[in-house]
Design a protein around this motif. Structure first.
Motif, short mmCIF file in Angstrom:
data_model
loop_
_atom_site.label_atom_id
_atom_site.label_comp_id
_atom_site.label_asym_id
_atom_site.label_seq_id
_atom_site.Cartn_x
_atom_site.Cartn_y
_atom_site.Cartn_z
N LEU A 1 -1.20 3.85 7.77
CA LEU A 1 -0.87 4.21 9.15
C LEU A 1 0.21 3.32 9.75
O LEU A 1 0.42 3.34 10.95
N GLY A 2 0.86 2.54 8.91
CA GLY A 2 1.95 1.70 9.41
C GLY A 2 1.75 0.23 9.08
O GLY A 2 0.66 -0.19 8.69
N THR A 3 2.83 -0.53 9.24
CA THR A 3 2.80 -1.95 8.83
C THR A 3 1.84 -2.78 9.69
O THR A 3 1.21 -3.71 9.19
N GLY A 4 1.72 -2.40 10.99
CA GLY A 4 0.79 -3.13 11.86
C GLY A 4 -0.64 -2.89 11.42
O GLY A 4 -1.46 -3.81 11.34
N ILE B 1 13.47 -3.01 17.37
CA ILE B 1 13.39 -1.57 17.62
C ILE B 1 13.68 -0.83 16.31
O ILE B 1 14.66 -1.13 15.63
N GLU B 2 12.77 0.04 15.93
CA GLU B 2 12.96 0.79 14.69
C GLU B 2 14.12 1.77 14.83
O GLU B 2 14.36 2.32 15.90
N HIS B 3 14.82 1.98 13.72
CA HIS B 3 15.99 2.86 13.74
C HIS B 3 15.68 4.20 14.42
O HIS B 3 16.41 4.65 15.30
N VAL C 1 19.54 -6.90 11.45
CA VAL C 1 18.33 -6.13 11.12
C VAL C 1 17.17 -7.04 10.74
O VAL C 1 17.36 -8.17 10.27
N ASN C 2 15.99 -6.48 10.93
CA ASN C 2 14.76 -7.15 10.55
C ASN C 2 14.52 -6.92 9.06
O ASN C 2 14.52 -5.78 8.60
N LEU C 3 14.32 -7.98 8.29
CA LEU C 3 14.13 -7.83 6.85
C LEU C 3 12.65 -7.67 6.46
O LEU C 3 12.33 -7.53 5.28
N ALA D 1 0.81 -1.22 0.00
CA ALA D 1 0.00 0.00 0.00
C ALA D 1 0.84 1.27 0.00
O ALA D 1 0.33 2.36 -0.24
N GLY D 2 2.14 1.12 0.27
CA GLY D 2 3.01 2.28 0.42
C GLY D 2 3.15 3.06 -0.87
O GLY D 2 2.89 2.57 -1.97
N LYS D 3 3.57 4.33 -0.73
CA LYS D 3 3.59 5.23 -1.87
C LYS D 3 4.85 5.11 -2.71
O LYS D 3 4.81 5.16 -3.93
N ASP E 1 -8.12 -3.37 0.87
CA ASP E 1 -7.83 -1.94 0.93
C ASP E 1 -7.26 -1.51 2.27
O ASP E 1 -7.72 -1.94 3.32
N GLN E 2 -6.25 -0.65 2.18
CA GLN E 2 -5.80 0.10 3.35
C GLN E 2 -5.90 1.56 2.92
O GLN E 2 -5.06 2.06 2.18
N PHE E 3 -6.98 2.22 3.33
CA PHE E 3 -7.26 3.55 2.78
C PHE E 3 -6.27 4.60 3.24
O PHE E 3 -5.98 5.55 2.53
C1 UD1 Z 1 9.89 -2.10 8.06
C2 UD1 Z 1 10.10 -2.64 9.47
C3 UD1 Z 1 11.57 -2.63 9.82
C4 UD1 Z 1 12.35 -3.42 8.77
C5 UD1 Z 1 12.07 -2.91 7.38
C6 UD1 Z 1 12.66 -3.83 6.36
C7 UD1 Z 1 8.09 -1.90 10.64
C8 UD1 Z 1 7.54 -0.94 11.62
N1 UD1 Z 1 9.38 -1.79 10.40
O1 UD1 Z 1 10.30 -0.75 8.09
O2 UD1 Z 1 11.79 -3.18 11.10
O3 UD1 Z 1 13.74 -3.31 9.08
O4 UD1 Z 1 10.64 -2.89 7.14
O5 UD1 Z 1 12.50 -3.28 5.08
O6 UD1 Z 1 7.39 -2.75 10.16
N2 UD1 Z 1 3.20 -0.61 4.00
C9 UD1 Z 1 1.84 -0.67 3.82
N3 UD1 Z 1 1.04 0.14 4.58
C10 UD1 Z 1 1.54 0.95 5.53
C11 UD1 Z 1 2.93 1.00 5.72
C12 UD1 Z 1 3.73 0.19 4.94
O7 UD1 Z 1 1.35 -1.40 2.97
O8 UD1 Z 1 0.74 1.61 6.19
C13 UD1 Z 1 4.06 -1.46 3.16
C14 UD1 Z 1 5.03 -0.67 2.33
O9 UD1 Z 1 4.46 -0.38 1.08
C15 UD1 Z 1 6.19 -1.62 2.21
C16 UD1 Z 1 6.14 -2.41 3.50
O10 UD1 Z 1 4.83 -2.24 4.02
O11 UD1 Z 1 6.02 -2.53 1.15
C17 UD1 Z 1 7.16 -1.95 4.52
O12 UD1 Z 1 6.89 -0.62 4.84
P1 UD1 Z 1 8.03 0.46 5.02
O13 UD1 Z 1 7.43 1.74 5.32
O14 UD1 Z 1 8.99 0.35 3.92
O15 UD1 Z 1 8.69 -0.10 6.37
P2 UD1 Z 1 10.06 0.32 6.91
O16 UD1 Z 1 9.94 1.65 7.54
O17 UD1 Z 1 11.09 0.13 5.88
#
Ligand code: UD1
Ligand code: CA
Length: 462
Positions: A78-81, A155-157, A170-172, A12-14, A73-75
């Motif tokens: 707001l983050g990966t969680g 822990i995020e950077h 690091v977490n991949l 969903a990311g930009k 959909d993720q409108f």
């Molecule tokens: C995330 C991890 C981090 C890891 C890194 C690896 C979290 C909080 N952090 O960080 O620990 O080291 O990936 O690359 O998860 N996305 C959505 N919706 C959202 C946000 C993100 O679909 O609301 C998608 C993005 O498009 C992307 C993926 O999730 O494909 C990861 O998101 P991104 O923002 O790149 O995470 P990082 O900050 O890199």
């Protein structure tokens, strides 16, 4: 027997830094969107379902998804969680595991995923994650472990202390998790962190605190976890992809003369003892048989080749080619071109929606569109099927063993019967019966002494 597994692909990311109108996951490596690479990689895992989280450019991403893959959909991003939580209503009482991946990480291998899954099951873990040790871990989430080496969280950077930033593991961003546990942990997330986001990684720490086992597979190959954020990264991963794909095919007995200039898509198949020369580009669902030669600077997309096929410096898409057939140089096959066995197609021949039977020849400068060409037909130099009258397309049928002389126009719809013979330079507007000779050109007139006569007349009247 493995537990049921459902995949969740975050897409969903930009991708702001791509500076693109196209969603990041649709940018391509080897002619296949990044997301396509991920879907292909997971296709062999026997997944019960695949959900792709879509947001930015959702319509474009949705249009790309193959059947059997659903868009969620993720409108708001707001983050990966929050992203993963969008599938909660779709999974209902699902009790199995989820595989969580990012749609922009193209080099992750099926083998590594299988190893992560094996580790997850062997350790009876609640969550298993993929990690790597990086020389420069800047930007990534760090894997935090206790004295016993057990993972306690990520822990995020941006939220890390100096001491935590010194961690090089690091977490991949690739996980397998027990869905009932993860679902419950996702419900506890808050955006109280440096980025104001709902972190998926916080759910993992939550589960660790609750005493759940977190397993971790540290890959030797960090490139597998590398996401694409910029066009420069895209090009870098494309180069790595090319080298790896060529390695894989060479190990299967294919000669790739120069991997650095050869692009072989993820869905392409190549037979033993085939040779792929520099500059060749093989895309889509192209399948090449054994002992074929894909000559320098040829491009094939969705082309099926039998064995012993030779293609020299040509451009082919959506075509099928029989055993022992020769194409090119400079041939153009497109949309529904079908060549039988031992066909010879030479330079500057274009074939569209046409079938050429076994042993047919079109050696130079011809256009065959909407044509059915029989076995052992000879198409002379410069033959054209005139298939389009400005409104509709019409068929040309040339039956077995016919001979079409050079520079003939076949005005469709028209049929040349079996073993029919069309004299060179003809314009054929009526069917040619089997075995007949057709002459469709003006009779030649010779005027003896005409040149001399003209010279004299011009001299008399300057
Ligand atoms: C995330 C991890 C981090 C890891 C890194 C690896 C979290 C909080 N952090 O960080 O620990 O080291 O990936 O690359 O998860 N996305 C959505 N919706 C959202 C946000 C993100 O679909 O609301 C998608 C993005 O498009 C992307 C993926 O999730 O494909 C990861 O998101 P991104 O923002 O790149 O995470 P990082 O900050 O890199
Ligand atoms: Ca990222």
């Amino acid at each position: 027997m493995s537990r049921a597994l459902i995949a969740i692909v975050m897409a969903a990311g930009k991708g702001t830094r791509m500076k693109s109108d196209r969603p990041k996951v649709l940018h391509e490596i080897a002619g296949e969107p990044l997301l396509g690479h991920v879907l292909h990689t997971i296709s062999g895992l026997g997944l019960a379902a695949v959900h792709v989280i879509v947001g930015h450019g959702a319509d474009q991403v949705r249009a790309f998804l193959p059947t059997g893959v659903s868009a969620v959909d993720q409108f708001e991003q707001l983050g990966t969680g929050h992203a993963v939580d969008q599938v909660t209503p779709h999974l209902g009482p699902f009790e199995g595991d989820v595989l969580i991946l990012s749609g922009d990480v193209p080099l992750l291998s099926a083998d590594t995923l299988a190893r992560l899954r094996a580790r997850h099951e062997a350790e009876g873990a609640t969550v298993s994650l993929l990690s790597a040790r990086l020389q420069d871990p800047t930007g990534y989430g760090r894997v935090v472990r206790d004295e016993a080496g057990q993972v306690t969280g990520i822990i995020e950077h941006k939220d890390a202390t100096e001491a935590q930033r010194a961690i090089d593991e690091v977490n991949l961003g690739t996980y397998i998790a027990s869905w009932p546990h993860l679902r419950e942990a996702l419900a506890t997330l808050t955006p109280n962190n440096a980025q104001g986001e709902y972190y998926l990684t916080d759910a993992i720490a939550h589960l660790a605190r609750a005493g759940e086992r977190i397993a971790c597979l540290c890959t030797e190959d960090p490139l597998e976890g590398e996401g694409v954020n910029t066009r420069a990264q895209l090009a870098r991963l494309q180069a790595v992809y090319q080298a790896r794909t060529a390695e894989r095919w060479m190990a299967e007995g294919v000669t790739v003369v120069n991997p650095a200039t050869t692009i072989i898509g993820p869905l392409v198949e190549l037979g033993r003892d085939s040779v792929v020369e520099p500059g060749a580009i093989l895309l889509g669902r192209t399948r090449v048989g054994e002992r074929c030669l894909i000559g320098a600077y040829s491009q094939l997309r969705d082309v099926r080749c039998g064995d012993d096929v030779e293609i020299l410096h040509s451009y082919l898409s959506d075509a099928a080619i029989g055993d022992g057939t020769h194409v090119g140089p400079y041939a153009h096959l497109r949309a529904g071109a079908e060549l039988g066995r031992k066909v010879r197609l030479g330079n500057f021949v274009e074939v569209k929606k046409s079938r050429l039977g076994d042993g047919a020849k079109a050696a130079h400068l011809a256009y065959l569109g909407d044509a059915q060409v029989g076995r052992n037909v000879n198409i002379g130099c410069g033959v054209i099927t005139v298939n389009y009258d400005g409104t509709k397309k019409s068929q040309t049928i040339i039956e077995d063993d016919a001979f079409v002389g050079s520079n003939t126009n076949l005005i469709a719809p028209v049929t040349v019967g079996e073993a029919g013979f069309v004299a060179a330079g003809s314009t054929i507007t009526h069917n040619v019966p089997a075995g007949a000779l057709a002459l469709g050109r003006a009779r030649q007139v010779n005027k003896e002494g005409w040149v001399k006569l003209r010279r004299e007349t011009t001299a008399a009247h300057p």
